[in-house]
Design a protein around this motif. Structure first.
Motif, PDB file in Angstrom:
ATOM      1  N   SER A   1      54.291 100.978  51.463  1.00  0.00           N
ATOM      2  CA  SER A   1      54.579 102.126  51.033  1.00  0.00           C
ATOM      3  C   SER A   1      53.263 103.165  51.228  1.00  0.00           C
ATOM      4  O   SER A   1      52.026 102.557  51.285  1.00  0.00           O
ATOM      5  CB  SER A   1      55.303 102.148  50.127  1.00  0.00           C
TER       6      SER A   1
ATOM      7  N   ILE B   1      60.429 108.867  57.486  1.00  0.00           N
ATOM      8  CA  ILE B   1      58.918 107.982  57.792  1.00  0.00           C
ATOM      9  C   ILE B   1      58.797 108.180  59.435  1.00  0.00           C
ATOM     10  O   ILE B   1      59.418 108.127  60.210  1.00  0.00           O
ATOM     11  CB  ILE B   1      59.413 106.384  57.650  1.00  0.00           C
TER      12      ILE B   1
ATOM     13  N   THR C   1      59.048  98.728  55.165  1.00  0.00           N
ATOM     14  CA  THR C   1      58.977  99.716  54.231  1.00  0.00           C
ATOM     15  C   THR C   1      60.315 100.027  53.589  1.00  0.00           C
ATOM     16  O   THR C   1      61.504  99.265  53.681  1.00  0.00           O
ATOM     17  CB  THR C   1      58.795 101.051  54.865  1.00  0.00           C
ATOM     18  N   ALA C   2      60.629 101.168  52.824  1.00  0.00           N
ATOM     19  CA  ALA C   2      61.918 101.570  52.212  1.00  0.00           C
ATOM     20  C   ALA C   2      63.097 101.758  52.983  1.00  0.00           C
ATOM     21  O   ALA C   2      64.059 101.274  52.757  1.00  0.00           O
ATOM     22  CB  ALA C   2      61.646 102.522  51.226  1.00  0.00           C
TER      23      ALA C   2
ATOM     24  N   SER D   1      48.752 104.280  48.392  1.00  0.00           N
ATOM     25  CA  SER D   1      49.602 103.485  49.155  1.00  0.00           C
ATOM     26  C   SER D   1      49.561 101.909  48.565  1.00  0.00           C
ATOM     27  O   SER D   1      48.657 101.635  47.859  1.00  0.00           O
ATOM     28  CB  SER D   1      48.747 103.330  50.636  1.00  0.00           C
ATOM     29  N   TYR D   2      50.301 101.170  49.196  1.00  0.00           N
ATOM     30  CA  TYR D   2      50.720 100.000  48.446  1.00  0.00           C
ATOM     31  C   TYR D   2      51.135  98.884  49.734  1.00  0.00           C
ATOM     32  O   TYR D   2      51.608  99.020  50.498  1.00  0.00           O
ATOM     33  CB  TYR D   2      52.000 100.050  47.639  1.00  0.00           C
TER      34      TYR D   2
ATOM     35  N   SER E   1      54.715 106.704  55.184  1.00  0.00           N
ATOM     36  CA  SER E   1      56.064 106.779  54.389  1.00  0.00           C
ATOM     37  C   SER E   1      55.797 107.377  53.070  1.00  0.00           C
ATOM     38  O   SER E   1      56.463 106.872  52.211  1.00  0.00           O
ATOM     39  CB  SER E   1      56.366 105.297  54.323  1.00  0.00           C
ATOM     40  N   TYR E   2      55.059 108.531  53.233  1.00  0.00           N
ATOM     41  CA  TYR E   2      54.702 109.339  51.675  1.00  0.00           C
ATOM     42  C   TYR E   2      56.226 109.741  51.191  1.00  0.00           C
ATOM     43  O   TYR E   2      56.896 110.114  52.035  1.00  0.00           O
ATOM     44  CB  TYR E   2      54.094 110.271  51.779  1.00  0.00           C
ATOM     45  N   ALA E   3      56.559 109.741  49.973  1.00  0.00           N
ATOM     46  CA  ALA E   3      57.682 110.116  49.429  1.00  0.00           C
ATOM     47  C   ALA E   3      58.119 111.697  49.631  1.00  0.00           C
ATOM     48  O   ALA E   3      59.126 112.055  49.643  1.00  0.00           O
ATOM     49  CB  ALA E   3      57.906 109.800  48.012  1.00  0.00           C
TER      50      ALA E   3
ATOM     51  N   GLU F   1      55.099  94.158  53.032  1.00  0.00           N
ATOM     52  CA  GLU F   1      55.752  95.230  52.580  1.00  0.00           C
ATOM     53  C   GLU F   1      54.798  96.358  52.365  1.00  0.00           C
ATOM     54  O   GLU F   1      53.559  96.190  51.863  1.00  0.00           O
ATOM     55  CB  GLU F   1      56.425  94.646  51.269  1.00  0.00           C
TER      56      GLU F   1
END
Length: 398
Positions: free
Chosen positions: A233, A275, A252-253, A214-215, A268-270, A231
């Protein structure tokens, strides 16, 4: 299925009482154990399921009169660490006192579960895989990169009048020094790798818990901003400090989440097509790029794509289990479960039969066990077999 005429354990249903005589309620421990075995095998008849539900709810309702709030909290933690597989919830919300009382019988009940779930388990491995741990990488505005695992407790850096420190439990904190306005608002980032988790106390007092991979990007001070923007993710749990004059905005994205002071989880993992934002306390507003917005109430979850936003009621305990040190699965597919394990244990699942991805599990177990123990618990359900080969988990039919 629970009879539609009976909503709580204290309401007697004459419509189905004739069927319950088949089980001569109240049942003894051996009878209950047999029904639990059938429940785990998926062979319960509707009548047997009804008897098991009534036993469970009746016992809980008769045993909750003298539990203090502290006893309930202790009991719930005990239950989570003891039961290898959790009993599926039969109501929209888990009753805290039922959960607590079940914990008081954890030793007896879990023994029954282990006896009847203990189908042969033969998870194969030459080298086990250890769980993740606390750790992250902090990047300051000047480009300095700090590995949190490599620094001692205490002051980490001073940046434009803001002191950055590490606490004994690994939390990063921000504090504006005396005679400093902290108005530079330089951006910092905190990033966890696969197998790491971290927590940070932002300069406004808000707490953010980061799950693995995560970020979070945020200013070292919010002093000069009208809104507290960050921000994000990955997956994180936010406890936002109240400040009506300065709303808190998480970008988030695909979405913006705006709050004043609340507790919520963002996933919000890819690997998820959506999300998911889950609210525990307060009110949040969710918006996507298409201009669609929804307001969440506690206990609700928003599932968002770039084209739509849907809202549903959820069991929040399952959503935030990761922050409390548990994996909790509520009818989750094996594919989703293995994605979670991959993020924490840095493994790669390999399915010998793609249909296994759809297999569902209910369960609760500590996330700080070696992966072999987690897989053994899952294998005892008889639904799949697991083999550990280096960092690969080979999954086949049992």
């Amino acid at each position: 299925m629970i009879c539609r005429y009976r909503e709580t354990a204290s309401v007697y249903c004459y419509n189905c009482s004739y069927r319950l005589t088949l089980f001569k309620l109240p049942m003894n421990q051996q009878q209950v154990a047999e029904l639990i075995r059938k429940y785990n095998d998926g062979t319960l008849t509707p009548d047997e399921r009804l008897a098991l539900d009534i036993w469970y709810l009746k016992f809980a309702s008769e045993s909750t009169a003298h539990l203090s709030a502290e006893q309930e909290a202790i009991a719930v933690d005990k239950l989570k660490s003891t039961l290898p597989l959790a009993y599926k919830s039969t109501t929209k919300k888990i009753w805290p006192r039922i959960f607590a009382v079940a914990a008081l019988l954890a030793i007896v009940f879990s023994a029954i579960l282990w006896i009847y779930q203990d189908k042969p388990s033969s998870v194969q491995y030459t080298k086990d895989i250890k769980p993740g741990k606390t750790g992250a990488t902090l990047t300051l505005a000047n480009g300095r990169i700090i590995k949190l695992a490599d620094i001692k407790v205490g002051q980490v850096a001073i940046e434009s009048g803001v002191e950055i420190s590490k606490t004994a439990d690994g939390m990063i904190t921000y504090h504006i020094l005396a005679n400093q306005d902290g108005r530079s608002g330089q951006m910092n980032t905190l990033e966890t790798s696969i197998g790491e988790q971290a927590q940070v106390k932002l300069p406004d007092g808000s707490l953010v818990y980061l799950n693995a991979a995560s970020y979070l990007k945020y200013p070292s001070s919010f002093a000069k901003f009208d809104k507290r923007r960050v921000e994000f993710s990955g997956e994180g749990f936010f406890v936002v400090a109240k400040d009506k004059a300065h709303p808190f905005l998480v970008k988030t994205a695909l979405q913006d989440v705006e709050v004043l002071g609340t507790q919520f989880n963002i996933n919000s993992y890819a690997y998820h097509p959506e999300i998911k934002t889950t609210l525990l306390e307060g009110i949040v507003k969710i918006s996507n790029a298409a201009g669609i917005s929804k307001t969440l109430q506690p206990g609700e979850q928003a599932s968002l794509t770039n084209k739509s936003v849907s809202v549903s009621a959820v069991e929040t305990e399952y959503v935030i289990a990761w922050r409390k040190g548990y994996f909790m699965f509520n009818n989750e597919s094996l594919e989703d479960i293995m994605s979670k394990l991959a993020t924490w244990y840095n493994i790669k699942p390999v399915y010998l039969d793609p249909e296994l991805k759809k297999t569902s599990f209910f369960g609760s177990m500590s996330k700080f066990e070696n992966i072999s123990k987690v897989l053994k618990v899952m294998e005892r359900t008889g639904k799949a077999h697991f083999e550990i080969r280096d960092n690969q988990i080979i999954i086949s039919k049992n």
